[in-house]
Design a protein around this motif. Structure first.
Motif, PDB file in Angstrom:
ATOM      1  N   LEU A 133      19.878   5.307 -61.005  1.00  0.00           N
ATOM      2  CA  LEU A 133      20.761   6.408 -61.365  1.00  0.00           C
ATOM      3  C   LEU A 133      21.659   6.848 -60.209  1.00  0.00           C
ATOM      4  O   LEU A 133      22.714   7.454 -60.442  1.00  0.00           O
ATOM      5  N   LYS A 134      21.262   6.579 -58.991  1.00  0.00           N
ATOM      6  CA  LYS A 134      22.042   7.027 -57.842  1.00  0.00           C
ATOM      7  C   LYS A 134      23.433   6.390 -57.853  1.00  0.00           C
ATOM      8  O   LYS A 134      23.580   5.180 -57.989  1.00  0.00           O
ATOM      9  N   GLY A 135      24.435   7.236 -57.771  1.00  0.00           N
ATOM     10  CA  GLY A 135      25.810   6.775 -57.792  1.00  0.00           C
ATOM     11  C   GLY A 135      26.372   6.601 -59.196  1.00  0.00           C
ATOM     12  O   GLY A 135      27.546   6.248 -59.350  1.00  0.00           O
ATOM     13  N   SER A 136      25.552   6.859 -60.210  1.00  0.00           N
ATOM     14  CA  SER A 136      26.001   6.683 -61.593  1.00  0.00           C
ATOM     15  C   SER A 136      26.540   7.993 -62.161  1.00  0.00           C
ATOM     16  O   SER A 136      26.406   9.061 -61.560  1.00  0.00           O
ATOM     17  N   THR A 137      27.149   7.898 -63.330  1.00  0.00           N
ATOM     18  CA  THR A 137      27.586   9.089 -64.059  1.00  0.00           C
ATOM     19  C   THR A 137      26.544   9.400 -65.117  1.00  0.00           C
ATOM     20  O   THR A 137      26.251   8.577 -65.995  1.00  0.00           O
ATOM     21  N   PHE A 138      25.965  10.580 -65.009  1.00  0.00           N
ATOM     22  CA  PHE A 138      24.865  10.979 -65.882  1.00  0.00           C
ATOM     23  C   PHE A 138      25.330  12.093 -66.813  1.00  0.00           C
ATOM     24  O   PHE A 138      25.735  13.162 -66.367  1.00  0.00           O
ATOM     25  N   LEU A 139      25.288  11.815 -68.109  1.00  0.00           N
ATOM     26  CA  LEU A 139      25.715  12.774 -69.124  1.00  0.00           C
ATOM     27  C   LEU A 139      24.492  13.584 -69.543  1.00  0.00           C
ATOM     28  O   LEU A 139      23.645  13.124 -70.305  1.00  0.00           O
ATOM     29  N   ASP A 165      23.496  13.031 -55.787  1.00  0.00           N
ATOM     30  CA  ASP A 165      23.184  11.611 -55.987  1.00  0.00           C
ATOM     31  C   ASP A 165      23.772  11.031 -57.265  1.00  0.00           C
ATOM     32  O   ASP A 165      23.857   9.808 -57.417  1.00  0.00           O
ATOM     33  N   VAL A 166      24.150  11.911 -58.209  1.00  0.00           N
ATOM     34  CA  VAL A 166      24.755  11.438 -59.459  1.00  0.00           C
ATOM     35  C   VAL A 166      25.976  12.282 -59.775  1.00  0.00           C
ATOM     36  O   VAL A 166      26.115  13.411 -59.297  1.00  0.00           O
ATOM     37  N   ASN A 167      26.858  11.705 -60.572  1.00  0.00           N
ATOM     38  CA  ASN A 167      27.982  12.472 -61.098  1.00  0.00           C
ATOM     39  C   ASN A 167      27.490  13.113 -62.390  1.00  0.00           C
ATOM     40  O   ASN A 167      27.475  12.488 -63.442  1.00  0.00           O
ATOM     41  N   LEU A 168      27.038  14.360 -62.293  1.00  0.00           N
ATOM     42  CA  LEU A 168      26.398  15.033 -63.411  1.00  0.00           C
ATOM     43  C   LEU A 168      27.423  15.764 -64.281  1.00  0.00           C
ATOM     44  O   LEU A 168      28.148  16.639 -63.802  1.00  0.00           O
ATOM     45  N   ILE A 169      27.476  15.412 -65.557  1.00  0.00           N
ATOM     46  CA  ILE A 169      28.385  16.048 -66.503  1.00  0.00           C
ATOM     47  C   ILE A 169      27.577  16.944 -67.438  1.00  0.00           C
ATOM     48  O   ILE A 169      26.671  16.478 -68.134  1.00  0.00           O
ATOM     49  N   GLN A 170      27.892  18.242 -67.441  1.00  0.00           N
ATOM     50  CA  GLN A 170      27.155  19.190 -68.274  1.00  0.00           C
ATOM     51  C   GLN A 170      28.073  20.140 -69.048  1.00  0.00           C
ATOM     52  O   GLN A 170      27.621  21.168 -69.549  1.00  0.00           O
ATOM     53  N   ASN A 171      29.329  19.782 -69.145  1.00  0.00           N
ATOM     54  CA  ASN A 171      30.277  20.686 -69.809  1.00  0.00           C
ATOM     55  C   ASN A 171      30.649  20.233 -71.213  1.00  0.00           C
ATOM     56  O   ASN A 171      31.635  20.685 -71.779  1.00  0.00           O
TER      57      ASN A 171
END
Length: 333
Positions: A133-139, A165-171
């Motif tokens: 998951l590191k460096g990934s985009t996590f929805l 560590d992740v590109n976290l999308i929560q919107n």
């Protein structure tokens, strides 16, 4: 003589009517219980089993379930009197309590005891490690809700910082998360069933991990009611809890195929084989609580998860918002 015969018939008819009226009066109408469920989910299978198998009816209850689509809307329905009982995450009772509610919301019967979401990867090579998951985009899920808090808790458990560590999308709104992933957003997504299994079946993603297995037991979904309601309707609440316990026991003893057949009418848009797959997955990871008792260890685990996510407004003692009296009596009998 004729007048005597007519009088006798009249008396017999009158007596019959009086007996019929008395009999009807003794027949109590079922107690009505309005339940607001946070969403319609196979995760809540024991509830639909209780409805389908007549466990509520056998207790003399008429239970009506409305889907309120979201924790905030569910609690609004409960607090405003639009529902008698809410089926929602226990964290919501803590949020209400922290706002100084005069009539606190009490957790009285637990339905699920693990998180119900799964980690779905867009691409899967056959092996999975959380390091991937590191460096990934996590929805991820909506901030402040149990899925999001458990998701971040599990990431941190595996030494992954959700902020760096992740590109976290929560919107993205809960209802649109699956569509966003299907449209190409994110390398990984946190999904509920049956969407996760449907995506896997359609080749849109691969289930690589279970947040429920990783996070341990928590009071993820419970039945709750206002304190005054429980005190004023104790007999009705007890019957409701009895029915839930019977459904939990039936689910535990039945196969995934048997359960799927019983709850299928509540999921008309979901293929029967997917329902069975989802039920089996939840049974395998012990998501369905075996009884309605919410224990103190689970309550403390919930608050640890909330605290780790920075969403715990204040620590709340187990006895302040949890009443196990009804659940313990149901299990004992």
């Amino acid at each position: 003589m004729r007048r005597i015969m007519m009088l006798r018939k009249f008396l017999i008819l009158t007596l019959g009517c009086m007996m019929l009226f008395a009999f009807s009066a003794c027949q109590q109408s079922p107690a009505k219980v309005r339940v607001a469920e946070v969403t319609r989910s196979i995760f809540y299978a024991p509830l639909y089993v209780a409805l389908s198998k007549g466990f509520f009816k056998n207790e003399g209850l008429q239970v009506e379930v409305q889907t309120t689509w979201g924790g905030d809307k569910t609690m609004t329905a409960l607090l405003s009197g639009g529902a008698d009982v809410a089926l929602v995450g226990s964290e919501t009772s803590i949020y209400v309590y922290a706002q100084g509610a005069n009539d606190p919301v009490i957790n009285f019967a637990q339905l699920t005891q693990t998180d119900g979401t799964f980690l779905v990867a867009r691409n899967h090579s056959g092996s999975f490690d959380w390091e991937n998951l590191k460096g990934s985009t996590f929805l991820g899920q909506r901030k402040g809700g149990m899925p999001q808090m458990v998701g971040e808790f599990v990431l941190k458990k595996h030494q992954i910082d959700p902020e760096t560590d992740v590109n976290l999308i929560q919107n993205i709104d809960f209802a649109n998360i699956a569509n966003a992933f299907a449209s190409g957003t994110g390398d990984y997504v946190q999904l509920f069933e049956p969407t996760a299994s449907i995506f896997e079946k359609e080749g849109k993603g691969h289930i690589v991990a279970s947040f429920g297995t990783e996070s341990g037991k928590v009071p993820y979904t419970t039945f709750m009611a206002k304190k005054n309601y429980l005190s004023q309707n104790e007999e009705t609440a007890q019957k409701f809890t009895n029915a839930i316990y019977k459904a939990q026991q039936w689910v535990e003893k039945s196969t995934a195929a048997e359960i799927a057949k019983v709850i299928e009418p509540y999921f008309e848009d979901t293929p029967a084989d997917v329902i069975e797959t989802v039920v089996d997955r939840y049974k395998q990871q012990h998501s369905f609580a075996l009884n309605p008792v919410l224990d103190e260890e689970e309550w403390n685990n919930l608050q640890d998860i909330m605290s780790e996510a920075g969403e715990l407004p204040q620590a709340v003692e187990y006895g302040d918002l949890v009443n196990t009296k009804l659940a313990e009596k149901a299990a004992a009998e």
